[in-house]
Design a protein around this motif. Structure first.
Motif, PDB file in Angstrom:
ATOM      1  N   GLN A   1      29.313  35.595 -50.678  1.00  9.86           N
ATOM      2  CA  GLN A   1      30.119  36.108 -49.744  1.00  9.86           C
ATOM      3  C   GLN A   1      31.434  36.502 -50.329  1.00  9.86           C
ATOM      4  O   GLN A   1      31.848  35.704 -51.119  1.00  9.86           O
ATOM      5  CB  GLN A   1      30.524  34.636 -48.738  1.00  9.86           C
ATOM      6  CG  GLN A   1      31.590  35.158 -47.612  1.00  9.86           C
ATOM      7  CD  GLN A   1      31.660  34.005 -46.527  1.00  9.86           C
ATOM      8  OE1 GLN A   1      31.022  33.019 -46.694  1.00  9.86           O
ATOM      9  NE2 GLN A   1      32.337  34.061 -45.631  1.00  9.86           N
TER      10      GLN A   1
ATOM     11  N   ARG B   1      30.523  37.206 -43.933  1.00 11.89           N
ATOM     12  CA  ARG B   1      29.985  35.893 -43.742  1.00 11.89           C
ATOM     13  C   ARG B   1      28.480  35.901 -44.469  1.00 11.89           C
ATOM     14  O   ARG B   1      28.167  36.883 -44.948  1.00 11.89           O
ATOM     15  CB  ARG B   1      29.626  36.029 -42.151  1.00 11.89           C
ATOM     16  CG  ARG B   1      28.982  36.978 -41.759  1.00 11.89           C
ATOM     17  CD  ARG B   1      28.710  36.980 -40.205  1.00 11.89           C
ATOM     18  NE  ARG B   1      28.035  38.092 -39.661  1.00 11.89           N
ATOM     19  CZ  ARG B   1      26.681  38.249 -39.575  1.00 11.89           C
ATOM     20  NH1 ARG B   1      25.777  37.153 -39.708  1.00 11.89           N
ATOM     21  NH2 ARG B   1      26.207  39.156 -38.869  1.00 11.89           N
ATOM     22  N   SER B   2      27.861  34.715 -44.624  1.00 12.67           N
ATOM     23  CA  SER B   2      26.750  34.276 -45.289  1.00 12.67           C
ATOM     24  C   SER B   2      25.698  34.632 -44.491  1.00 12.67           C
ATOM     25  O   SER B   2      25.512  34.811 -43.119  1.00 12.67           O
ATOM     26  CB  SER B   2      26.923  32.991 -45.958  1.00 12.67           C
ATOM     27  OG  SER B   2      26.817  31.964 -44.824  1.00 12.67           O
TER      28      SER B   2
ATOM     29  N   VAL C   1      23.363  37.193 -48.501  1.00 16.34           N
ATOM     30  CA  VAL C   1      24.594  36.859 -48.714  1.00 16.34           C
ATOM     31  C   VAL C   1      24.795  35.340 -48.954  1.00 16.34           C
ATOM     32  O   VAL C   1      24.381  34.794 -47.981  1.00 16.34           O
ATOM     33  CB  VAL C   1      25.697  37.163 -47.696  1.00 16.34           C
ATOM     34  CG1 VAL C   1      27.207  37.145 -48.160  1.00 16.34           C
ATOM     35  CG2 VAL C   1      25.902  38.713 -47.438  1.00 16.34           C
TER      36      VAL C   1
ATOM     37  N   TYR D   1      29.917  29.996 -43.314  1.00 18.69           N
ATOM     38  CA  TYR D   1      29.031  29.712 -44.558  1.00 18.69           C
ATOM     39  C   TYR D   1      27.665  29.153 -44.310  1.00 18.69           C
ATOM     40  O   TYR D   1      26.595  29.597 -45.002  1.00 18.69           O
ATOM     41  CB  TYR D   1      29.939  28.805 -45.429  1.00 18.69           C
ATOM     42  CG  TYR D   1      31.087  29.535 -45.969  1.00 18.69           C
ATOM     43  CD1 TYR D   1      31.359  30.697 -46.034  1.00 18.69           C
ATOM     44  CD2 TYR D   1      32.165  28.482 -46.458  1.00 18.69           C
ATOM     45  CE1 TYR D   1      32.649  31.237 -46.334  1.00 18.69           C
ATOM     46  CE2 TYR D   1      33.456  29.001 -46.666  1.00 18.69           C
ATOM     47  CZ  TYR D   1      33.580  30.699 -46.512  1.00 18.69           C
ATOM     48  OH  TYR D   1      34.889  30.956 -47.119  1.00 18.69           O
TER      49      TYR D   1
END
Length: 600
Positions: free
Chosen positions: A174, A242-243, A281, A564
């Motif tokens: 990220q 964002r992940s 990500v 996350y």
């Protein structure tokens, strides 16, 4: 007389000076063949820039859709005042259908509400026999030979063009930048013509959950399977905010392809599509307290302006961050407290280097020493996340030893921030023996009018004009003063965002943008890429109360944890965080109002 003076003063207030816009145009060549493409590039600089109005001339055809549009921005922050210089560049394909020395009329561009014209441009058009036919190309490209080309009659029209989309990595952290590239190629051979529905431009995909940089365009000739193609590559940097797994949508191209056959030219409509791509990500690990917010590959150095350091004389000290990453995510460093000199807020400049990912960001501090002695500027740290290491890395500058010489003049030293132009209106008392000039001696005044007449003839007209002037000034400032407009509209924009949180597919992301956007609007600063640590540092430097800083950062950290982790807030969490965000905005307004009262 007094009414005239008041009118003149109010007119000056209502018409603040604006930055000087600029516009220019250029051609990529001086000589071109009949019906051969050349490039017209229009460059405009200003706050609000409209699309160019293309000129009309005999035998001149300019494609209405720009083949490339670049937008770059340079940001300077001086003593908390943000100045943005935005440059737009459009590139158009054009042809002339007759020979002779031609003239391209001025191009009109509206900048900040006013029309500006480029100079006329000249170009010579010659017969095809005098210049070898070639496909469109930019300076620096090499024209290929057609000797080994397979005749297009042996290929299908669909095979004469290709479209590809790629990302340079399928897995990133990220905040780590990567390069998205879309390539469009057309077969190079005499008689082959390719016309896109929107010229030869390609619309790059928009990726949800990503920050997207400016588009870069590159043209060249390449070899594919022993054949030559004219290829245009469109690339841009993207940064995942964002992940989780993100999807790069399919890219499409529609156009018409014409090629010679044994029976004459043949044409067909052709459509090309790319496959969707998946980007994974990864979330960042828990960050240390000195994390700058930057993710990527960076170098870091400091330097002081050469020459002697003299008591009372300003000196520039530069902190330079360069590398590959998102420039907006690089926060200003924590400058050490120096009790022997005054340090201003830094002037911040961002320069985009070669390629979409390369940049330099400088923080230039002005130091004004108040004590003549030998001093030390301590080491400065820059902490960033290194994707190669999978962890955080801290770079430290070497301490700088300076010897401050005594100034040539004695007396009390008063150090103020800002530039010379910002202090041109400051009154300086040079000595106790110099008295001010009294301009309001009663002996020079006219006998006063009766009170009622004085009110009617001198009070009402200025008051009425003042109301109109202030309204005009307000509207003008909204158009020309970005900081003023952002501050005035901050509340309505952020409340609109908060109302969207409950129905959003990603409430944490929407709430995060509302809070950071509100702070950015109120302080007239860049809010893209801000982390909770950045927000804490900014609010601390602005002197906001600790309770407000902690409450603001706490909400942002809650949103970051959910972003996350890749999960979604439940309805109860959304309601609680939304109410807390609204209260935090109210508290921020109260703190700003208190600061204004303290300065008054």
């Amino acid at each position: 007389m007094r009414a005239s003076a008041a009118l003149a003063a109010l007119c000056c207030l209502a018409l603040p000076a604006a930055a000087q816009p600029s516009v220019s145009a250029a051609l990529d060549r001086a000589v071109v063949g009949v019906d051969q493409y050349f490039y017209l590039t229009v460059t405009a600089q200003g706050t609000r820039v409209s699309e160019p109005e293309l000129p009309v001339a005999p035998d001149l055809v300019i494609e209405e859709n720009a083949q490339g549009h670049r937008r770059s921005m340079q940001v300077q922050i001086i003593n908390g005042r943000v100045t943005q210089t935005v440059t737009n560049e459009w590139t158009y394909e054009a042809t002339f259908s007759s020979v002779g020395k031609k003239e391209i009329p001025p191009v009109k561009v509206q900048i900040d509400g006013k029309d500006y014209l480029t100079p006329k441009l000249g170009i010579e058009v010659v017969a095809q026999s005098a210049i070898r036919s070639q496909p469109q190309q930019r300076p620096g490209t090499r024209q290929p030979s057609a000797q080994n080309q397979t005749p297009p009659t042996e290929m299908g029209l669909d095979d004469l063009v290709y479209l590809e989309c790629e990302i340079d990595r399928n897995q990133v952290y990220q905040g780590e930048p990567l390069l998205l590239t879309v390539r469009f190629g057309s077969y190079w051979a005499p008689g082959v013509m390719v016309r896109g529905a929107q010229g030869n431009s390609i619309s790059l995909p928009s990726i949800e959950g990503c920050y997207e940089g400016d588009i870069h365009r590159d043209e060249r000739y390449i070899e594919r399977d022993g054949q030559t193609y004219s290829e245009t590559a469109f690339s841009r940097a993207i940064v995942a905010t964002r992940s989780g797994d993100l999807v790069v949508p399919s890219v499409s191209w529609q156009g018409r392809v014409t090629a010679p056959t044994r029976f004459g030219p043949s044409s067909a409509n052709v459509e090309k599509y790319t496959d969707t791509l998946t980007l994974h990500v990864k979330p960042l690990p828990d960050a240390p307290g000195n994390f700058s917010g930057a993710v990527g590959r960076f170098s870091f150095q400091t330097s002081i302006e050469p020459g002697p350091v003299v008591q009372g004389a300003p000196k520039k000290f530069t902190v330079l961050v360069a590398g590959e990453g998102n420039a907006d995510s690089v926060a200003k460093p924590d400058f050490p407290d120096l009790d022997w000199c005054h340090v201003t807020e830094p002037e911040i400049q961002v320069n985009q280097l070669e390629g979409p990912l390369q940049f330099e960001k400088s923080f230039v501090y002005t130091l004004t020493p108040s004590e003549s002695a030998r001093h030390t500027i301590p080491s400065i740290e820059f902490c960033f996340f290194s994707p190669e290491l999978g962890n955080y890395k801290t770079l430290k500058s070497n301490p700088v030893e300076v010897t401050v010489k005594e100034g040539s003049e004695s007396g009390d030293l008063v150090v103020v921030g800002g530039t010379r132009s910002e202090q041109s209106g400051v009154l300086e008392v040079l000595g106790d023996d110099i008295a001010p000039i009294e301009t309001r001696h009663r002996g020079l005044s006219k006998p006063p009018l009766p009170l009622a007449a004085d009110v009617v003839f001198t009070g009402v007209p200025p008051m009425a004009f003042a109301a109109c002037a202030l309204l005009l000034r307000h509207r003008r400032r909204l158009e020309e003063d970005t900081g003023y407009a952002r501050t005035r509209r901050a509340r309505s924009r952020s409340m609109k965002r908060l109302r969207k949180v409950a129905g959003s597919a990603d409430p944490a992301e929407e709430l995060y943008k509302a809070l950071t956007g509100y702070l950015g609007d109120k302080l007239n600063m860049q809010d893209a890429g801000l982390t909770s640590n950045d927000v804490s540092k900014v609010m601390s430097s602005e002197g906001f109360p600790e309770a407000l800083r902690d409450g603001y950062a706490k909400i942002l950290r809650a949103c970051e944890r959910h972003r996350y982790a890749g999960d979604t807030l439940n309805a109860h969490e959304v309601q609680a965080l939304t109410e807390a965000a609204a209260k935090a905005m109210d508290d921020l307004d109260d703190a700003l109002a208190e600061q204004r009262r303290a300065r008054a």
